[in-house]
Design an enzyme around this catalytic site. Structure first.
Site, short mmCIF file in Angstrom:
data_model
loop_
_atom_site.label_atom_id
_atom_site.label_comp_id
_atom_site.label_asym_id
_atom_site.label_seq_id
_atom_site.Cartn_x
_atom_site.Cartn_y
_atom_site.Cartn_z
N HIS A 158 2.72 -0.07 -9.93
CA HIS A 158 1.89 -0.17 -11.14
C HIS A 158 0.91 0.99 -11.24
O HIS A 158 0.59 1.65 -10.25
CB HIS A 158 1.13 -1.50 -11.14
CG HIS A 158 0.20 -1.62 -9.97
ND1 HIS A 158 -1.04 -1.02 -9.92
CD2 HIS A 158 0.35 -2.27 -8.78
CE1 HIS A 158 -1.62 -1.29 -8.78
NE2 HIS A 158 -0.79 -2.05 -8.05
N GLU A 161 2.12 -8.80 -5.20
CA GLU A 161 1.62 -8.13 -4.00
C GLU A 161 1.37 -9.16 -2.90
O GLU A 161 1.26 -10.36 -3.17
CB GLU A 161 0.32 -7.39 -4.35
CG GLU A 161 -0.33 -6.64 -3.20
CD GLU A 161 0.54 -5.53 -2.61
OE1 GLU A 161 1.50 -5.88 -1.89
OE2 GLU A 161 0.25 -4.35 -2.85
#
Length: 186
Positions: free
Chosen positions: A9, A82
């Protein structure tokens, strides 16, 4: 062979100041939005057949920017989140070192020092997700927007070494060969 292009990202303010994010959900900052747009421009006209993303905002913002440019819908998948860093979430490394000195020392030695997920837990979550995505797109190239820890876990699984950290907006390619993920070095 299915091919997965994993993208980290774009940047958040927490990335910029070195805060542990884990599964916290800060948005992209201006630089992160530019990184997403640059990645979208770089992939324009490519053979990407589908776009998948972690369901955390920093990943979905990045993926949607790219998906809009490519004319593809984004499929969110919480298995691509994550690693959960537990009590370290939102803290800088200096704050972690001060509050959790033993855990911080273990982390500096290459172990998990926080009270969140283990690397094994992360790997057991993300490898099946990557294999499932690849299997759903035989002989296609798929973009997966996710996080640095996820990419490192997949590299460790595929190549035995997590490699160096992937920068925000950076990519790593994998190929599914006879049901096995392989890092694509080309």
């Amino acid at each position: 062979m299915s091919r997965l292009l994993l993208a980290r990202h774009g940047e958040t303010d927490w990335n910029r100041v070195g805060r542990w994010q884990g599964q916290a959900d800060p948005p992209l900052n201006e630089k992160g939005r530019r990184q997403a747009a640059e990645l979208a421009d770089g992939l324009a006209g490519s053979d990407i057949a589908a776009v998948y993303s972690s369901d955390l905002r920093r990943a979905t913002e990045t993926a949607r920017t790219i998906g809009e440019r490519l004319g593809l819908e984004v499929v969110e998948d919480p298995a691509l989140r994550e690693i959960d860093v537990g009590s370290w979430s939102g803290l800088t490394s200096a704050e972690v070192e001060q509050r959790f000195p033993a855990g911080y020392t273990r982390w500096r030695q290459g172990e998990i020092g926080h009270d969140g997920e283990t690397r094994e837990d992360l790997t057991q979550r993300v490898v099946p997700a990557a294999l499932r995505i690849a299997a759903a797109h035989p002989c296609e190239r798929v973009l997966v927007v996710t996080h640095g820890g996820v990419i490192r876990a997949l590299r460790a699984h595929a190549a035995g070494d997590p490699g160096t950290a992937v920068v925000n907006g950076g990519t790593v390619a994998f190929t599914l060969v006879e049901g096995v993920l392989v890092v694509d070095e080309t």
